[in-house]
Write a protein that holds these residues in place. Structure first.
Motif, PDB file in Angstrom:
ATOM      1  N   GLU A   1      14.394 -44.971 -44.908  1.00 10.52           N
ATOM      2  CA  GLU A   1      13.081 -45.098 -45.824  1.00 10.52           C
ATOM      3  C   GLU A   1      11.826 -44.743 -44.512  1.00 10.52           C
ATOM      4  OE1 GLU A   1      10.632 -47.982 -48.586  1.00 10.52           O
ATOM      5  OE2 GLU A   1      12.411 -48.750 -47.409  1.00 10.52           O
ATOM      6  N   LEU A   2      10.869 -43.973 -44.845  1.00 17.16           N
ATOM      7  CA  LEU A   2       9.695 -43.685 -44.079  1.00 17.16           C
ATOM      8  C   LEU A   2       8.575 -44.028 -44.905  1.00 17.16           C
ATOM      9  CD1 LEU A   2      12.082 -41.819 -42.991  1.00 17.16           C
ATOM     10  CD2 LEU A   2      10.238 -40.437 -41.894  1.00 17.16           C
ATOM     11  N   ARG A   3       7.712 -44.835 -44.348  1.00 21.01           N
ATOM     12  CA  ARG A   3       6.544 -45.382 -45.168  1.00 21.01           C
ATOM     13  C   ARG A   3       5.448 -44.958 -44.020  1.00 21.01           C
ATOM     14  NH1 ARG A   3       7.819 -51.561 -46.554  1.00 21.01           N
ATOM     15  NH2 ARG A   3       9.762 -51.135 -47.903  1.00 21.01           N
ATOM     16  N   GLY A   4       4.625 -43.785 -44.415  1.00 26.34           N
ATOM     17  CA  GLY A   4       2.990 -43.340 -43.870  1.00 26.34           C
ATOM     18  C   GLY A   4       3.515 -42.842 -42.528  1.00 26.34           C
ATOM     19  N   VAL A   5       4.494 -42.216 -42.234  1.00 23.77           N
ATOM     20  CA  VAL A   5       5.022 -42.066 -40.752  1.00 23.77           C
ATOM     21  C   VAL A   5       4.336 -40.576 -40.304  1.00 23.77           C
ATOM     22  CG1 VAL A   5       6.801 -40.939 -39.230  1.00 23.77           C
ATOM     23  CG2 VAL A   5       7.170 -42.913 -40.883  1.00 23.77           C
ATOM     24  N   GLN A   6       3.424 -40.849 -39.196  1.00 21.85           N
ATOM     25  CA  GLN A   6       2.718 -39.748 -38.605  1.00 21.85           C
ATOM     26  C   GLN A   6       3.404 -39.734 -37.179  1.00 21.85           C
ATOM     27  OE1 GLN A   6      -1.536 -41.329 -39.123  1.00 21.85           O
ATOM     28  NE2 GLN A   6      -1.819 -39.585 -40.327  1.00 21.85           N
ATOM     29  N   ARG A   7       3.466 -38.538 -36.841  1.00 23.22           N
ATOM     30  CA  ARG A   7       3.714 -38.053 -35.492  1.00 23.22           C
ATOM     31  C   ARG A   7       2.808 -36.990 -34.748  1.00 23.22           C
ATOM     32  NH1 ARG A   7       3.942 -38.303 -30.466  1.00 23.22           N
ATOM     33  NH2 ARG A   7       5.779 -38.706 -29.305  1.00 23.22           N
ATOM     34  N   GLN A   8       1.743 -37.683 -34.032  1.00 28.94           N
ATOM     35  CA  GLN A   8       1.076 -36.698 -33.276  1.00 28.94           C
ATOM     36  C   GLN A   8       1.308 -36.283 -32.086  1.00 28.94           C
ATOM     37  OE1 GLN A   8      -2.752 -39.025 -33.902  1.00 28.94           O
ATOM     38  NE2 GLN A   8      -3.121 -37.860 -35.669  1.00 28.94           N
ATOM     39  N   TYR A   9       0.921 -35.314 -31.497  1.00 34.90           N
ATOM     40  CA  TYR A   9       1.093 -34.378 -30.323  1.00 34.90           C
ATOM     41  C   TYR A   9      -0.242 -33.995 -29.596  1.00 34.90           C
ATOM     42  CZ  TYR A   9       6.208 -34.825 -31.138  1.00 34.90           C
ATOM     43  OH  TYR A   9       7.358 -35.273 -31.583  1.00 34.90           O
ATOM     44  N   GLY A  10      -0.472 -34.398 -28.042  1.00 31.94           N
ATOM     45  CA  GLY A  10      -1.728 -33.941 -27.669  1.00 31.94           C
ATOM     46  C   GLY A  10      -2.823 -35.044 -28.267  1.00 31.94           C
ATOM     47  N   ARG A  11      -4.085 -34.552 -27.574  1.00 32.77           N
ATOM     48  CA  ARG A  11      -5.269 -35.554 -27.660  1.00 32.77           C
ATOM     49  C   ARG A  11      -6.382 -34.487 -28.008  1.00 32.77           C
ATOM     50  NH1 ARG A  11      -4.733 -39.543 -22.423  1.00 32.77           N
ATOM     51  NH2 ARG A  11      -2.891 -40.467 -22.935  1.00 32.77           N
ATOM     52  N   GLY A  12      -7.171 -35.281 -28.705  1.00 35.66           N
ATOM     53  CA  GLY A  12      -8.839 -34.937 -28.905  1.00 35.66           C
ATOM     54  C   GLY A  12      -8.562 -33.502 -29.885  1.00 35.66           C
ATOM     55  N   THR A  13      -9.112 -32.314 -29.501  1.00 36.35           N
ATOM     56  CA  THR A  13      -9.029 -31.124 -30.353  1.00 36.35           C
ATOM     57  C   THR A  13      -7.814 -30.556 -30.168  1.00 36.35           C
ATOM     58  OG1 THR A  13      -9.925 -30.057 -28.305  1.00 36.35           O
ATOM     59  CG2 THR A  13     -11.537 -30.748 -29.937  1.00 36.35           C
ATOM     60  N   GLY A  14      -6.992 -30.711 -29.304  1.00 38.32           N
ATOM     61  CA  GLY A  14      -5.744 -30.412 -29.085  1.00 38.32           C
ATOM     62  C   GLY A  14      -4.492 -31.221 -29.986  1.00 38.32           C
ATOM     63  N   THR A  15      -5.087 -32.070 -30.682  1.00 37.86           N
ATOM     64  CA  THR A  15      -4.082 -33.044 -31.573  1.00 37.86           C
ATOM     65  C   THR A  15      -3.289 -31.899 -32.654  1.00 37.86           C
ATOM     66  OG1 THR A  15      -5.283 -34.769 -30.916  1.00 37.86           O
ATOM     67  CG2 THR A  15      -3.580 -34.846 -32.562  1.00 37.86           C
ATOM     68  N   VAL A  16      -1.890 -32.166 -32.525  1.00 39.71           N
ATOM     69  CA  VAL A  16      -1.173 -31.480 -33.627  1.00 39.71           C
ATOM     70  C   VAL A  16      -0.326 -32.501 -34.168  1.00 39.71           C
ATOM     71  CG1 VAL A  16       0.755 -30.073 -33.972  1.00 39.71           C
ATOM     72  CG2 VAL A  16      -0.920 -29.414 -32.239  1.00 39.71           C
ATOM     73  N   ASP A  17      -0.571 -32.397 -35.694  1.00 37.26           N
ATOM     74  CA  ASP A  17       0.086 -33.463 -36.727  1.00 37.26           C
ATOM     75  C   ASP A  17       1.471 -33.034 -36.896  1.00 37.26           C
ATOM     76  OD1 ASP A  17      -1.806 -35.554 -36.789  1.00 37.26           O
ATOM     77  OD2 ASP A  17      -3.099 -34.038 -38.007  1.00 37.26           O
ATOM     78  N   ALA A  18       2.730 -33.283 -36.145  1.00 43.35           N
ATOM     79  CA  ALA A  18       3.955 -32.719 -36.525  1.00 43.35           C
ATOM     80  C   ALA A  18       4.445 -33.352 -37.662  1.00 43.35           C
ATOM     81  CB  ALA A  18       4.922 -33.108 -35.271  1.00 43.35           C
ATOM     82  N   LEU A  19       4.139 -34.630 -37.889  1.00 39.99           N
ATOM     83  CA  LEU A  19       4.358 -35.323 -39.135  1.00 39.99           C
ATOM     84  C   LEU A  19       3.063 -35.804 -39.754  1.00 39.99           C
ATOM     85  CD1 LEU A  19       7.779 -37.120 -38.552  1.00 39.99           C
ATOM     86  CD2 LEU A  19       7.291 -34.958 -39.788  1.00 39.99           C
ATOM     87  N   ALA A  20       2.520 -35.670 -40.935  1.00 37.99           N
ATOM     88  CA  ALA A  20       1.258 -36.008 -41.269  1.00 37.99           C
ATOM     89  C   ALA A  20       1.408 -36.858 -42.405  1.00 37.99           C
ATOM     90  CB  ALA A  20       0.566 -34.590 -42.024  1.00 37.99           C
ATOM     91  N   GLY A  21       1.861 -38.352 -42.254  1.00 33.86           N
ATOM     92  CA  GLY A  21       1.860 -39.241 -43.284  1.00 33.86           C
ATOM     93  C   GLY A  21       3.294 -38.914 -44.205  1.00 33.86           C
ATOM     94  N   VAL A  22       4.616 -39.224 -43.718  1.00 29.62           N
ATOM     95  CA  VAL A  22       5.539 -38.967 -44.533  1.00 29.62           C
ATOM     96  C   VAL A  22       5.915 -40.130 -45.214  1.00 29.62           C
ATOM     97  CG1 VAL A  22       7.839 -38.448 -44.506  1.00 29.62           C
ATOM     98  CG2 VAL A  22       6.300 -36.951 -43.147  1.00 29.62           C
ATOM     99  N   ASP A  23       6.099 -40.048 -46.459  1.00 26.72           N
ATOM    100  CA  ASP A  23       6.625 -41.348 -47.424  1.00 26.72           C
ATOM    101  C   ASP A  23       8.091 -40.616 -48.006  1.00 26.72           C
ATOM    102  OD1 ASP A  23       4.586 -43.368 -47.281  1.00 26.72           O
ATOM    103  OD2 ASP A  23       3.443 -42.031 -48.078  1.00 26.72           O
ATOM    104  N   LEU A  24       9.075 -41.463 -47.732  1.00 28.65           N
ATOM    105  CA  LEU A  24      10.304 -40.748 -48.188  1.00 28.65           C
ATOM    106  C   LEU A  24      11.456 -41.936 -48.135  1.00 28.65           C
ATOM    107  CD1 LEU A  24      12.118 -38.407 -48.940  1.00 28.65           C
ATOM    108  CD2 LEU A  24      12.717 -38.314 -46.358  1.00 28.65           C
TER     109      LEU A  24
END
Length: 272
Positions: free
Chosen positions: A27-50
């Motif tokens: 079970e995943l609730r609102g899972v986000q995984r970001q890499y980088g900082r500032g303007t270089g931030t990448v959302d590899a996972l964008a709030g996954v619910d599963l």
């Protein structure tokens, strides 16, 4: 919990861990995984619910860069999400220490990778028993014999990985994953290095583990033929689940993937 002197804390005031949803293996609730900082931030996972029920076989597919690997790493406790909660077998793992996560992976999870990840210096039996050994548990040779028989390698216990074919080595990996009766088996491109016939044999073993042993399998794959063995196929795009298909054929899955890839490609082009 250590309390400050002179202040009593009631049961109701103590922080409590969120409760898992009954019947779910993952079970995943609102899972986000970001890499980088500032303007270089990448959302590899964008709030996954599963939520994935126990005793099911789920395949995860998506275009390159969609977040498949990040999803598996976060779901299996191999990487920490930036935010959100992950539950495995009813246990909330997000706040666990590295030692606790290591113990959980050894005792309650099984893994099957494309590269087999067998130790060449150990026998087949010793490779199967390795998770028990690393967890400090008694190495149950009867259990090793049982799972090797289930994958059709009952007569190969004394062999070493280098004496086996690629398909046989992956069967050993499946046996190793089953040895501890895990809550979840995570399979990352398990047939990527195998020919079509051998791949079908390995996928049949994972399917059988679900159907007869009530195992839970979560598989990341790029192959529609492999995904067709699953109960459900989930499609990732840009770090979020964009579509799903229940018991689809390889042709249906390939068509759905083509639609998704075309759609995400068009969106990327519009943004550019």
């Amino acid at each position: 919990m250590r309390l400050r002197k002179g202040k009593r804390q009631t049961v109701d005031e103590r922080p409590t861990a969120p409760a898992a949803t009954p019947g779910l293996a993952v079970e995943l609730r609102g899972v986000q995984r970001q890499y980088g900082r500032g303007t270089g931030t990448v959302d590899a996972l964008a709030g996954v619910d599963l939520g994935l029920p126990r005793g099911t076989f789920t395949a995860v597919m998506g275009p390159s860069g969609s977040g498949k690997s990040t999803f598996m790493q976060c779901a299996a406790g191999l990487d920490r999400p930036t935010s959100g909660s992950v539950f495995l077998g009813g246990t909330e793992i997000t706040g666990m220490s590295e030692d606790e996560l290591t113990e959980l992976r050894r005792s309650r999870l099984g893994f099957v990778f494309q590269a087999f990840n067998l130790l060449p210096s150990l026998t087949v039996e010793q490779n199967v028993l390795l998770p028990m050994r690393l967890a400090g548990e008694r190495q149950d040779r009867r259990r090793a014999t049982e799972v090797l028989a289930q994958v059709g390698l009952g007569d190969k216990a004394r062999r070493r990985p280098g004496e086996l074919s690629g398909g046989q080595q992956q069967r050993v990996a499946v046996a190793r994953a089953l040895a501890t009766n895990p809550d979840v088996i995570f399979a990352d491109e398990p047939t990527g290095a195998l020919d079509t016939g051998t791949a079908a044999e390995v996928l049949g073993l994972l399917r059988n583990a679900v159907d007869t042993l009530a195992a839970t399998v979560v598989m990341v794959t790029h192959d529609p033929a492999a995904a067709a063995w699953a109960d459900r196929v989930l499609f990732l795009a840009d770090g979020a689940f964009a579509d799903h298909l229940e018991r689809g054929s390889a042709e249906q899955i390939a068509a759905r993937m083509a639609q998704l890839t075309s759609r995400t490609g068009a969106m990327a082009g519009a943004v550019a």
